[in-house]
Write a protein that holds these residues in place. Structure first.
Motif, PDB file in Angstrom:
ATOM      1  N   ALA A  26     -51.805  61.934  65.135  1.00 15.92           N
ATOM      2  CA  ALA A  26     -50.841  61.853  66.243  1.00 15.92           C
ATOM      3  C   ALA A  26     -51.526  62.127  67.583  1.00 15.92           C
ATOM      4  N   LYS A  27     -52.355  63.144  67.588  1.00 19.50           N
ATOM      5  CA  LYS A  27     -53.046  63.531  68.813  1.00 19.50           C
ATOM      6  C   LYS A  27     -54.067  62.455  69.211  1.00 19.50           C
ATOM      7  N   PHE A  28     -54.761  61.926  68.209  1.00 22.37           N
ATOM      8  CA  PHE A  28     -55.773  60.896  68.454  1.00 22.37           C
ATOM      9  C   PHE A  28     -55.129  59.674  69.116  1.00 22.37           C
ATOM     10  N   ARG A  29     -53.976  59.285  68.585  1.00 22.72           N
ATOM     11  CA  ARG A  29     -53.220  58.146  69.111  1.00 22.72           C
ATOM     12  C   ARG A  29     -52.833  58.371  70.570  1.00 22.72           C
ATOM     13  N   GLN A  30     -52.320  59.561  70.811  1.00 19.79           N
ATOM     14  CA  GLN A  30     -51.874  59.888  72.174  1.00 19.79           C
ATOM     15  C   GLN A  30     -53.068  59.888  73.139  1.00 19.79           C
ATOM     16  N   VAL A  75     -57.196  41.013  75.276  1.00 21.31           N
ATOM     17  CA  VAL A  75     -57.422  40.563  73.904  1.00 21.31           C
ATOM     18  C   VAL A  75     -57.855  41.755  73.063  1.00 21.31           C
ATOM     19  N   SER A  76     -57.042  42.064  72.066  1.00 22.24           N
ATOM     20  CA  SER A  76     -57.322  43.203  71.208  1.00 22.24           C
ATOM     21  C   SER A  76     -58.056  42.736  69.968  1.00 22.24           C
ATOM     22  N   ILE A  77     -59.169  43.390  69.666  1.00 25.12           N
ATOM     23  CA  ILE A  77     -59.841  43.127  68.388  1.00 25.12           C
ATOM     24  C   ILE A  77     -59.182  44.032  67.354  1.00 25.12           C
ATOM     25  N   MET A  78     -58.532  43.417  66.394  1.00 25.27           N
ATOM     26  CA  MET A  78     -57.780  44.182  65.402  1.00 25.27           C
ATOM     27  C   MET A  78     -58.764  44.851  64.417  1.00 25.27           C
ATOM     28  N   ARG A  79     -58.364  46.078  63.953  1.00 24.31           N
ATOM     29  CA  ARG A  79     -57.079  46.627  64.294  1.00 24.31           C
ATOM     30  C   ARG A  79     -57.157  47.736  65.331  1.00 24.31           C
ATOM     31  N   ALA A  80     -58.382  48.325  65.489  1.00 27.52           N
ATOM     32  CA  ALA A  80     -58.461  49.499  66.360  1.00 27.52           C
ATOM     33  C   ALA A  80     -58.206  49.171  67.828  1.00 27.52           C
ATOM     34  N   GLY A  81     -58.412  47.908  68.225  1.00 26.78           N
ATOM     35  CA  GLY A  81     -58.168  47.516  69.611  1.00 26.78           C
ATOM     36  C   GLY A  81     -56.731  47.742  70.040  1.00 26.78           C
ATOM     37  N   GLN A  82     -55.834  47.763  69.050  1.00 25.82           N
ATOM     38  CA  GLN A  82     -54.411  47.941  69.343  1.00 25.82           C
ATOM     39  C   GLN A  82     -54.141  49.224  70.138  1.00 25.82           C
ATOM     40  N   GLY A  83     -54.889  50.277  69.807  1.00 25.53           N
ATOM     41  CA  GLY A  83     -54.691  51.553  70.497  1.00 25.53           C
ATOM     42  C   GLY A  83     -54.990  51.444  71.978  1.00 25.53           C
ATOM     43  N   ILE A  84     -56.043  50.711  72.320  1.00 23.10           N
ATOM     44  CA  ILE A  84     -56.393  50.530  73.739  1.00 23.10           C
ATOM     45  C   ILE A  84     -55.373  49.600  74.388  1.00 23.10           C
ATOM     46  N   LEU A  85     -55.036  48.535  73.678  1.00 22.70           N
ATOM     47  CA  LEU A  85     -54.062  47.570  74.198  1.00 22.70           C
ATOM     48  C   LEU A  85     -52.753  48.263  74.602  1.00 22.70           C
ATOM     49  N   ILE A 195     -73.504  57.420  65.569  1.00 20.07           N
ATOM     50  CA  ILE A 195     -73.757  58.860  65.458  1.00 20.07           C
ATOM     51  C   ILE A 195     -73.982  59.424  66.864  1.00 20.07           C
ATOM     52  N   PRO A 196     -73.280  60.515  67.294  1.00 22.25           N
ATOM     53  CA  PRO A 196     -72.263  61.238  66.525  1.00 22.25           C
ATOM     54  C   PRO A 196     -70.894  60.543  66.527  1.00 22.25           C
ATOM     55  N   GLY A 197     -70.574  59.717  67.476  1.00 20.98           N
ATOM     56  CA  GLY A 197     -69.377  58.887  67.421  1.00 20.98           C
ATOM     57  C   GLY A 197     -68.081  59.658  67.278  1.00 20.98           C
ATOM     58  N   LEU A 198     -67.140  59.069  66.568  1.00 20.16           N
ATOM     59  CA  LEU A 198     -65.875  59.764  66.278  1.00 20.16           C
ATOM     60  C   LEU A 198     -65.348  59.379  64.900  1.00 20.16           C
ATOM     61  N   GLY A 199     -66.198  58.778  64.078  1.00 23.82           N
ATOM     62  CA  GLY A 199     -65.756  58.313  62.758  1.00 23.82           C
ATOM     63  C   GLY A 199     -65.272  56.876  62.862  1.00 23.82           C
ATOM     64  N   ASP A 200     -64.447  56.451  61.910  1.00 27.13           N
ATOM     65  CA  ASP A 200     -63.908  55.092  61.931  1.00 27.13           C
ATOM     66  C   ASP A 200     -62.643  55.095  62.795  1.00 27.13           C
ATOM     67  N   ALA A 201     -62.708  54.378  63.926  1.00 21.56           N
ATOM     68  CA  ALA A 201     -61.605  54.440  64.890  1.00 21.56           C
ATOM     69  C   ALA A 201     -60.287  53.962  64.263  1.00 21.56           C
ATOM     70  N   GLY A 202     -60.359  52.911  63.457  1.00 24.06           N
ATOM     71  CA  GLY A 202     -59.141  52.390  62.809  1.00 24.06           C
ATOM     72  C   GLY A 202     -58.527  53.427  61.879  1.00 24.06           C
ATOM     73  N   ASP A 203     -59.357  54.083  61.085  1.00 21.63           N
ATOM     74  CA  ASP A 203     -58.856  55.105  60.159  1.00 21.63           C
ATOM     75  C   ASP A 203     -58.262  56.284  60.919  1.00 21.63           C
ATOM     76  N   ARG A 204     -58.908  56.677  62.000  1.00 22.65           N
ATOM     77  CA  ARG A 204     -58.408  57.851  62.727  1.00 22.65           C
ATOM     78  C   ARG A 204     -57.108  57.521  63.452  1.00 22.65           C
TER      79      ARG A 204
END
Ligand code: HSX
Length: 207
Positions: A26-30, A75-85, A195-204
């Protein structure tokens, strides 16, 4: 190279919160929504304005409005682009939207297209492609290649975190496409993760 790191303190702070392992979905999304608005604010600094005759309660004036608000396509690259969009659309609600579905083959890291849909009149529009991560850069390269076949007026790419390898790869194919990112991280691991990144953006973002 054609890369801008967006250094705004609020962006850097929010990105750190997003990277933290303990940050909830929830926090990541926000945070992604908020950071996307701030990134959009920064990269739209040079949008052209035009004058429009309006009336305030006390009289007429020639007032500035965006010249090309309706001409922008995100243009959103699915699926993680949706969060930025989602974040950007809050700031530029009348922008048009396109989607490119690409998944990365986990073994070869080669992107495979499963969806492609843009507004009809793309040849008259400025395109901003969004995806949180540029890791190997294969996805970004493929997305821009595909987009170029449709002849948009201009193309920019916005991400949150890029790897040095990914940026080099991207610009070896598309040197003229400006890349905006909030951070350039250290390196890629053998699985193609930043690395170190934030993991898989779509999963998070989606779980
Ligand atoms: C992640 O992998 C991101 O959201 C991108 O779509 C992609 C980046 O990987 P790469 O193609 O740059 O290696 O799902």
């Amino acid at each position: 190279p054609n890369v801008t790191i967006i250094q705004h303190p609020l962006i850097q702070h929010k990105l750190t919160l997003m990277r933290r392992e303990e940050t909830s979905t929830a926090k990541f999304r926000q945070l992604l929504r908020e950071i996307s608005m701030l990134l959009a604010y920064e990269i739209t600094r040079d949008l052209p304005l035009r004058k429009q005759l309006i009336k305030t309660p006390l009289g007429p004036m020639e007032a500035p409005i965006l010249a090309s608000e309706k001409k922008m396509v995100i243009v959103s690259i699915m699926r993680a682009g949706q969060g930025i969009l989602d974040g950007i659309l809050e700031l530029i609600p009348s922008a048009r939207v396109g989607h490119i579905g690409l998944y990365r083959d986990p073994r070869t890291f080669i992107p495979i297209e499963y969806y492609f849909r843009l507004p009809d009149d793309i040849e008259e529009r400025e395109v901003l492609v969004v995806d949180p991560m540029i890791a190997t850069g294969n996805t970004a390269v493929a997305a821009i290649e595909r987009l170029k076949q449709t002849n948009p007026l201009s193309v920019k790419f916005l991400c949150l975190i890029a790897s040095p390898e990914g940026i080099d790869h991207f610009h070896s194919y598309h040197p003229e496409v400006p890349l905006y990112t909030a951070a350039i991280d250290e390196h890629l691991d053998e699985h193609g993760y930043i690395i170190p990144g934030l993991g898989d953006a779509g999963d998070r973002l989606f779980g």
